[in-house]
Design a protein around this motif. Structure first.
Motif, PDB file in Angstrom:
ATOM      1  N   ARG A 479       0.831  -1.212   0.000  1.00  0.00           N
ATOM      2  CA  ARG A 479       0.000   0.000   0.000  1.00  0.00           C
ATOM      3  C   ARG A 479       0.867   1.265   0.000  1.00  0.00           C
ATOM      4  NH1 ARG A 479      -3.547   2.089  -1.343  1.00  0.00           N
ATOM      5  NH2 ARG A 479      -4.671   3.023   0.359  1.00  0.00           N
ATOM      6  N   GLN A 480       2.065   1.183   0.574  1.00  0.00           N
ATOM      7  CA  GLN A 480       2.922   2.368   0.670  1.00  0.00           C
ATOM      8  C   GLN A 480       3.568   2.728  -0.665  1.00  0.00           C
ATOM      9  OE1 GLN A 480       5.404   2.860   4.219  1.00  0.00           O
ATOM     10  NE2 GLN A 480       4.454   1.025   5.079  1.00  0.00           N
ATOM     11  N   ALA A 481       3.407   1.866  -1.672  1.00  0.00           N
ATOM     12  CA  ALA A 481       3.914   2.171  -3.008  1.00  0.00           C
ATOM     13  C   ALA A 481       2.834   2.799  -3.890  1.00  0.00           C
ATOM     14  CB  ALA A 481       4.468   0.919  -3.673  1.00  0.00           C
ATOM     15  N   HIS A 482       1.640   3.003  -3.340  1.00  0.00           N
ATOM     16  CA  HIS A 482       0.538   3.610  -4.100  1.00  0.00           C
ATOM     17  C   HIS A 482       0.839   5.081  -4.374  1.00  0.00           C
ATOM     18  CE1 HIS A 482      -3.617   4.214  -5.434  1.00  0.00           C
ATOM     19  NE2 HIS A 482      -3.598   5.342  -4.731  1.00  0.00           N
ATOM     20  N   ILE A 483       0.478   5.544  -5.578  1.00  0.00           N
ATOM     21  CA  ILE A 483       0.688   6.944  -5.957  1.00  0.00           C
ATOM     22  C   ILE A 483      -0.639   7.520  -6.439  1.00  0.00           C
ATOM     23  CG2 ILE A 483       1.995   8.543  -7.400  1.00  0.00           C
ATOM     24  CD1 ILE A 483       4.080   6.332  -7.808  1.00  0.00           C
ATOM     25  N   ASN A 484      -1.100   8.553  -5.790  1.00  0.00           N
ATOM     26  CA  ASN A 484      -2.343   9.200  -6.212  1.00  0.00           C
ATOM     27  C   ASN A 484      -2.169   9.834  -7.589  1.00  0.00           C
ATOM     28  OD1 ASN A 484      -3.776   8.595  -3.843  1.00  0.00           O
ATOM     29  ND2 ASN A 484      -2.952  10.393  -2.778  1.00  0.00           N
ATOM     30  N   GLY A 485      -3.070   9.497  -8.494  1.00  0.00           N
ATOM     31  CA  GLY A 485      -3.046  10.071  -9.838  1.00  0.00           C
ATOM     32  C   GLY A 485      -2.231   9.295 -10.844  1.00  0.00           C
ATOM     33  N   TYR A 486      -1.388   8.368 -10.359  1.00  0.00           N
ATOM     34  CA  TYR A 486      -0.562   7.563 -11.254  1.00  0.00           C
ATOM     35  C   TYR A 486      -0.701   6.091 -10.874  1.00  0.00           C
ATOM     36  CZ  TYR A 486       1.707  12.014 -12.395  1.00  0.00           C
ATOM     37  OH  TYR A 486       1.967  13.311 -12.780  1.00  0.00           O
ATOM     38  N   PRO A 487      -1.550   5.337 -11.558  1.00  0.00           N
ATOM     39  CA  PRO A 487      -1.715   3.915 -11.220  1.00  0.00           C
ATOM     40  C   PRO A 487      -0.417   3.141 -11.441  1.00  0.00           C
ATOM     41  CG  PRO A 487      -2.821   4.454 -13.281  1.00  0.00           C
ATOM     42  CD  PRO A 487      -2.394   5.745 -12.683  1.00  0.00           C
ATOM     43  N   VAL A 488      -0.103   2.284 -10.473  1.00  0.00           N
ATOM     44  CA  VAL A 488       1.170   1.556 -10.459  1.00  0.00           C
ATOM     45  C   VAL A 488       0.940   0.076 -10.692  1.00  0.00           C
ATOM     46  CG1 VAL A 488       3.113   0.851  -9.003  1.00  0.00           C
ATOM     47  CG2 VAL A 488       2.271   3.213  -8.919  1.00  0.00           C
ATOM     48  N   ALA A 489       1.769  -0.517 -11.551  1.00  0.00           N
ATOM     49  CA  ALA A 489       1.838  -1.970 -11.700  1.00  0.00           C
ATOM     50  C   ALA A 489       3.181  -2.400 -11.121  1.00  0.00           C
ATOM     51  CB  ALA A 489       1.735  -2.367 -13.167  1.00  0.00           C
ATOM     52  N   GLY A 490       3.158  -2.935  -9.904  1.00  0.00           N
ATOM     53  CA  GLY A 490       4.415  -3.271  -9.248  1.00  0.00           C
ATOM     54  C   GLY A 490       4.312  -4.509  -8.404  1.00  0.00           C
ATOM     55  N   LYS A 491       5.451  -4.943  -7.880  1.00  0.00           N
ATOM     56  CA  LYS A 491       5.482  -6.162  -7.066  1.00  0.00           C
ATOM     57  C   LYS A 491       6.566  -6.054  -6.011  1.00  0.00           C
ATOM     58  CE  LYS A 491       4.168 -10.261  -5.935  1.00  0.00           C
ATOM     59  NZ  LYS A 491       4.583  -9.945  -4.560  1.00  0.00           N
ATOM     60  N   THR A 492       6.206  -6.511  -4.805  1.00  0.00           N
ATOM     61  CA  THR A 492       7.167  -6.552  -3.710  1.00  0.00           C
ATOM     62  C   THR A 492       7.999  -7.823  -3.782  1.00  0.00           C
ATOM     63  OG1 THR A 492       5.571  -7.670  -2.295  1.00  0.00           O
ATOM     64  CG2 THR A 492       5.637  -5.266  -2.186  1.00  0.00           C
ATOM     65  N   VAL A 514       6.069  -0.403 -12.720  1.00  0.00           N
ATOM     66  CA  VAL A 514       5.920   0.474 -13.877  1.00  0.00           C
ATOM     67  C   VAL A 514       4.771   1.441 -13.601  1.00  0.00           C
ATOM     68  CG1 VAL A 514       5.483   0.565 -16.361  1.00  0.00           C
ATOM     69  CG2 VAL A 514       6.679  -1.398 -15.384  1.00  0.00           C
ATOM     70  N   ALA A 515       4.887   2.653 -14.099  1.00  0.00           N
ATOM     71  CA  ALA A 515       3.798   3.630 -13.971  1.00  0.00           C
ATOM     72  C   ALA A 515       3.917   4.657 -15.094  1.00  0.00           C
ATOM     73  CB  ALA A 515       3.848   4.316 -12.603  1.00  0.00           C
ATOM     74  N   PRO A 516       2.779   5.315 -15.418  1.00  0.00           N
ATOM     75  CA  PRO A 516       1.413   4.933 -15.050  1.00  0.00           C
ATOM     76  C   PRO A 516       0.921   3.774 -15.922  1.00  0.00           C
ATOM     77  CG  PRO A 516       1.394   6.923 -16.372  1.00  0.00           C
ATOM     78  CD  PRO A 516       2.838   6.592 -16.171  1.00  0.00           C
ATOM     79  N   VAL A 517       0.040   2.967 -15.371  1.00  0.00           N
ATOM     80  CA  VAL A 517      -0.425   1.774 -16.074  1.00  0.00           C
ATOM     81  C   VAL A 517      -1.130   2.140 -17.375  1.00  0.00           C
ATOM     82  CG1 VAL A 517      -1.995  -0.214 -15.926  1.00  0.00           C
ATOM     83  CG2 VAL A 517      -0.579   0.426 -13.956  1.00  0.00           C
ATOM     84  N   ASN A 518      -1.890   3.235 -17.359  1.00  0.00           N
ATOM     85  CA  ASN A 518      -2.652   3.625 -18.554  1.00  0.00           C
ATOM     86  C   ASN A 518      -1.757   4.114 -19.687  1.00  0.00           C
ATOM     87  OD1 ASN A 518      -2.270   5.864 -16.633  1.00  0.00           O
ATOM     88  ND2 ASN A 518      -3.247   7.112 -18.209  1.00  0.00           N
ATOM     89  N   ASN A 519      -0.548   4.606 -19.341  1.00  0.00           N
ATOM     90  CA  ASN A 519       0.384   5.099 -20.361  1.00  0.00           C
ATOM     91  C   ASN A 519       1.806   4.931 -19.826  1.00  0.00           C
ATOM     92  OD1 ASN A 519       1.539   6.347 -22.604  1.00  0.00           O
ATOM     93  ND2 ASN A 519       1.248   8.404 -21.780  1.00  0.00           N
ATOM     94  N   PRO A 520       2.333   3.702 -19.816  1.00  0.00           N
ATOM     95  CA  PRO A 520       3.618   3.423 -19.160  1.00  0.00           C
ATOM     96  C   PRO A 520       4.740   4.329 -19.646  1.00  0.00           C
ATOM     97  CG  PRO A 520       2.550   1.389 -19.827  1.00  0.00           C
ATOM     98  CD  PRO A 520       1.766   2.502 -20.453  1.00  0.00           C
ATOM     99  N   ARG A 521       5.483   4.872 -18.682  1.00  0.00           N
ATOM    100  CA  ARG A 521       6.593   5.770 -19.021  1.00  0.00           C
ATOM    101  C   ARG A 521       7.897   5.350 -18.350  1.00  0.00           C
ATOM    102  NH1 ARG A 521       7.602  11.163 -20.573  1.00  0.00           N
ATOM    103  NH2 ARG A 521       9.821  11.119 -21.139  1.00  0.00           N
ATOM    104  N   LEU A 522       7.819   4.988 -17.071  1.00  0.00           N
ATOM    105  CA  LEU A 522       9.037   4.663 -16.330  1.00  0.00           C
ATOM    106  C   LEU A 522       8.919   3.308 -15.642  1.00  0.00           C
ATOM    107  CD1 LEU A 522       9.774   8.070 -14.538  1.00  0.00           C
ATOM    108  CD2 LEU A 522      10.722   7.259 -16.703  1.00  0.00           C
ATOM    109  N   ALA A 523      10.055   2.627 -15.538  1.00  0.00           N
ATOM    110  CA  ALA A 523      10.172   1.411 -14.727  1.00  0.00           C
ATOM    111  C   ALA A 523      11.250   1.664 -13.679  1.00  0.00           C
ATOM    112  CB  ALA A 523      10.547   0.210 -15.584  1.00  0.00           C
TER     113      ALA A 523
END
Length: 578
Positions: A479-492, A514-523
């Protein structure tokens, strides 16, 4: 009466033979000189020319500064500044009584921060002609030494490497030695590119050392080349600040972070903590110089699970809406146990990732041939070099075996029995963000995106990213990796560190995504090695670092936050996999 005697005055007589002897001697001497001069200058002039050239001919070269290293936006990361070397000619020091005023030597020792006796010992041998007293002194110190006017003490032009970013880019950029030769990092690998060649000229000098004639060019020099890195200094600074904070807060052995552009494979940031200041080397510790993002490998733990799911989907061993039973929270495999933290019951693939179920992912792995999974691991770059042009990279390892037990196949699916470095982990997640295409990574700024290798289909890559959204949302492990406004696809990931004979009590805490999920830009991949205390889970230690760096980097790159309409659409896609 005395008899007067007449005085006869005799005129001096010229002695002819003496005159002839003197004139003959003078003529002979003059003739000998003429003959000798003619012989030297006409018959055999080479020796005279050689003696003259030995005293007057010199080869000079111009000072060539090392090339600049800049980030992708032109900010300086390494620059050469002019300095001086202080040297002495002991023969001249003794010849011109350089020790007459010892107060000058005391002043010289003070300004060079050297013991006076040490300097005197270096010039005590009058047979020597060249000894260094101090290298790379500032122009202000050099001018002070010039004003001391000590006979035989000279100054020579040099350059010194200066790193404006200091410890932020220390392990990545590396450093040069006192002779301006790269010995670590990018400075070492691109030393030939950054180093120019001085132009050498043959000149004739007067006795006082001034050039009176320029004769010819012995060697035509080459200008040094500048180097433009893929690094974005703004993101690099942000990444280093957060990984340093996490490493110190958790009293970890070290931490590393890599930020990749998913569409080009360019490294936008690569930072390691603890670091060092390359501009001050008095107390330099070798372990701080390691670029641990590439030199140190680790077992990736649960961060590998999304790629097991992707492999099963790609090869048709599972469907996106598949449900797997994980009851009663453990399973016996080959006489050993694989267990979850608690009984999760029936789980979809998305929930297996969100809950990080070892039982669920093991069952998925055992349903497919081990060769298929290993091929995907190799295709993602595991067990091989990334191709980044940096020294000391550890390629990681995938254990080779002719016969895999069921338990080994199970552990292989949750990140044990193989190793990777931080860059490799970030690259794997960038592959998901780039529609399943694996790109070569680059530390240099690229003019166009490189050709990649399609590892997963775009649909599989997108489906797995949708599934991974649950990891940072309610009920997920980060939950601490959540970013408001930028959906995250990640794994611990939280893997125990191997020791002789098994596994010890230390952990490696990981988060990659990776984020944002809707338009991936950074890993981004974050690794914190051996945190102290009870806070060692990847979601707690590395997750917050990921969130702060990803959020800040996306804002710096002017990536727009997700709109409400897209947010609703993503939520619907995520629910479709539950």
């Amino acid at each position: 009466m005395s008899k007067k005697q007449a005085k006869v005055i005799k005129k001096p007589q010229l002695i002819q033979w003496r005159l002839k002897v003197v004139i003959g001697f003078i003529l002979f001497l003059f003739s000998a000189l003429v003959v000798r001069a003619a012989y030297i200058q006409v018959v055999e002039p080479d020796k005279l020319r050689h003696e003259s050239d030995m005293r007057t001919l010199r080869t000079t070269s111009n000072q060539v500064q090392r090339g600049l290293i800049t980030d992708r936006n032109g900010d300086m990361l390494a620059v050469s500044v002019p300095v001086k070397a202080v040297w002495a000619d002991p023969k001249e020091v003794h010849k011109f009584d350089g020790f007459k005023d010892m107060r000058r030597w005391k002043a010289l020792a003070d300004v060079l921060h050297e013991p006076e006796q040490t300097l005197l010992d270096r010039v005590k041998d009058p047979k020597k002609r060249y000894v260094y007293l101090k290298r790379q002194v500032t122009p202000a110190v050099a001018e002070y030494i010039r004003q001391l006017k000590i006979p035989g003490i000279r100054l020579k032009d040099e350059s010194r490497r200066y790193y404006p970013a200091g410890e932020i880019t220390a392990q990545l950029i590396g450093l040069t030695n006192i002779d301006d030769v790269g010995i670590e990092g990018i400075e070492k690998n691109y030393n030939d590119w950054l180093t120019g060649t001085p132009t050498k000229q043959k000149v004739r000098k007067s006795r006082d050392g001034h050039v009176v004639e320029r004769l010819s060019t012995v060697q035509q020099g080459e200008k040094p080349n500048d180097l433009v890195l893929s690094i974005d200094q703004r993101i690099q600074q942000l990444a280093y600040r957060e990984i340093k904070k996490a490493t110190e807060l958790n009293q970890a052995a070290w931490g590393s972070i890599v930020v990749l552009d998913v569409h080009t494979g360019e490294v936008l940031a690569m930072a390691t903590s603890p670091s060092y200041n390359p501009n001050s080397r008095e107390h330099l510790q070798s372990f701080r110089m390691r670029n641990r993002a590439i030199t140190d490998s680790f077992e990736p733990g649960s961060t590998i699970k999304p790629f097991v799911v992707a492999s099963a989907l790609q090869d048709g061993y599972a469907k996106a809406d598949e449900i797997i039973s994980t009851s009663p929270g453990w399973m016996r495999v080959g006489g050993r146990q694989v267990r979850d933290s608690h009984n999760n019951g029936n789980l979809s693939l998305a929930k297996i990732l969100a809950k990080s179920s070892n039982v669920g992912i093991s069952k998925l792995s055992l349903s497919m041939p081990v060769e298929k999974l290993l091929d995907k691991y190799y295709s993602l770059g595991l067990g091989n070099y990334t191709g980044i042009d940096l020294p000391g990279e550890a390629p990681g390892m995938i254990r080779e075996s002719h016969r895999w037990s069921d338990f080994e196949r199970a552990t292989l699916s949750f990140g044990y029995g193989l190793t990777a470095n931080t860059l490799q982990l970030a690259r794997m997640y960038a592959t998901l963000g780039n529609g399943g295409k694996l790109l070569p990574v680059s530390i240099l700024k690229l003019t166009k995106p490189p050709e990649g290798t399609q590892v997963f289909s775009p649909k599989v890559a997108k489906d797995v990213m949708y599934m991974l959204q649950g990891v940072t949302e309610a009920g997920g492990t980060a939950r601490q990796a959540h970013i408001n406004g930028y959906p995250v696809a990640g794994k611990t990931g939280t893997s125990r560190k191997a020791v002789a004979g098994g596994y010890g009590d230390d952990y490696v805490s990981l988060f990659a995504g990776v984020a944002p999920v809707n338009n991936p830009r950074l890993a981004i991949a974050v690794v914190v090695n051996a945190p102290e205390g009870d806070r060692y889970y990847g979601g707690v230690v590395s997750g917050p670092v990921f969130a702060k760096v990803m959020s800040g980097a996306l804002q710096l790159l002017n990536v727009e936050p997700i709109s409400k309409a897209e947010q609703v659409k993503l939520a619907a896609m995520e629910r479709s996999f539950d």
